[in-house]
Design a protein around this motif. Structure first.
Motif: not given
Length: 397
Positions: A91-95, A119-122
């Motif tokens: 439900q979130v993008s990332g690695y 990192p983007e959500i952070d």
């Protein structure tokens, strides 16, 4: 001195009366022999005709059709599915930062399966918290200002309009602060989805990701990261032909046989039926539950499902050898009044191999000929093989 032997021969001839008497005796004897021969031949011919007529009447064995003691067994293919199966998407993008469980691992509800680096959500969360702090400071200042102008209104040093403006500004600043707080809460909740957890107790049956993989939030459209299945019970889905649908209902028992455990039976129970017939296949979907606490059965596998159908009291069983199939259709030969053959058209309800269950055409009192002779016709006379001419019930399968 020589002697002479004088021989005297009798020259007397038989009388005519003696010859006649002898001829008469011989004639009587010859006539008696002929008469005896004719009588003997006539007796033998009569006996031969009687024997021939008796041999012309076939001897048959008969059975009495009776209801079966057990119902038929319906064998159908089925598929096993987990009691509960949850494909887990991001439900979130990332690695993918790390994964904690692999396939086959038992997990508890809430247990960590993997974690996504976001990192983007952070950064968005840091910005949102800064916006919240600014909005809170502005709201506090607007609140202090509004209180001061409200206090000055009592001394008639300010106009009511100015006080209302300051109060309205304070309310607007408070609303902005709440919006900033909601944005922070949203990002915190989104950040929580970076932790991929098990939704319930079960087993990890699939892992389709690895460390460093790019994860896109799919909302169900992206790839599955993990699959968690509850396999303490399994659902069994069977397509039941329409004609057998009424005989299989919730509460009915069934037996499962799977290829990996030959000779072993697993007991299942019908829990639901679709109560609708698929127009393409002519079948209705039936769901069963089978206990799998020992984890012997595997979701997605194939199984043979045996249903014990109820006994049809109106159906009668006869040996398969009593059936006659010719141009007149499927028939059986029965012994009717006067020991005469009477053919009856029948229909088969179930075929058990050695015996068949007749759905229509016979009654319980019929005497059915087992293995009827070739060439037998309707109305032919027959002899019953049993001594007392009483039919004996056939052995049931």
């Amino acid at each position: 001195m020589s002697s002479e032997v004088i021989t005297t021969h009798s020259t007397q001839k038989p009388s005519k009366h003696g010859l006649r008497l002898t001829g008469l005796v011989v004639g009587v004897v010859l006539v008696a022999v002929v008469v005896i021969g004719l009588i003997t031949r006539a007796t033998q011919a009569s006996s031969l005709k009687t024997w021939t007529n008796e041999q012309a009447v076939p001897t048959v064995s008969v059975i009495v059709p009776e209801p079966g003691k057990t119902g038929p067994v319906l064998d159908l293919p089925g598929r096993l599915e987990a009691f509960t199966r949850a494909p887990i998407y991001a439900q979130v993008s990332g690695y993918l930062k790390e994964w904690k469980t692999d396939i086959g691992a038992p997990v508890k509800a809430g247990q960590l399966l993997g974690e996504i680096s976001t990192p983007e959500i952070d950064q968005q969360l840091l910005q949102a918290r800064a916006d919240l702090a600014s909005a809170k400071a502005n709201a506090d200042l607007a609140g202090i200002t509004a209180k001061r102008w409200q206090a000055m209104l009592g001394s008639d040093s300010v106009a009511q309009q100015d006080v209302d403006q300051r109060s309205g500004d304070y309310a607007a600043k408070v609303a902005l602060m709440k919006a900033a707080q909601a944005n922070v809460d949203r990002l915190v909740a989104t950040k929580a989805f970076a932790r991929i957890v098990a939704p319930f107790d079960g087993v990890v049956t699939a892992r389709d990701t690895d460390v460093g993989a790019l994860i896109n939030s799919g909302g169900g459209t992206g790839p599955e990261l993990f699959v968690v299945s509850d396999v303490h019970k399994l659902r069994v889905y069977v397509q039941v032909p329409q004609s057998y649908g009424p005989s299989i209902h919730p509460g009915s028992d069934a037996v499962l046989v799977v290829p990996e455990y030959p000779g072993r039976e697993f007991h299942a129970q019908v829990v639901a039926s679709a109560n609708a017939v698929n127009a393409t296949s002519g079948t209705t979907l039936v769901q069963l539950l089978v206990d799998n606490t020992d984890n012997k059965l595997i979701p997605g596998s194939f199984a043979h499902v045996h249903f014990n159908l109820p006994v049809d009291a109106a159906a009668l069983r006869v040996p398969a050898s009593s059936l006659i199939f010719d141009n007149a259709g499927l028939r059986v030969a029965t012994v009717g009044t006067g020991d005469k053959v009477a053919f009856k058209n029948v229909s088969i309800l179930y075929d058990y191999g050695k015996t068949v269950e007749i759905g229509s055409g016979l009654t319980a009192g019929d005497r059915v000929i087992d293995s009827p002779p070739d060439g037998i016709k309707d109305g032919d006379a027959v002899k019953i093989a049993s001594q007392d001419t009483a039919a004996k019930p056939h052995e049931k399968a």
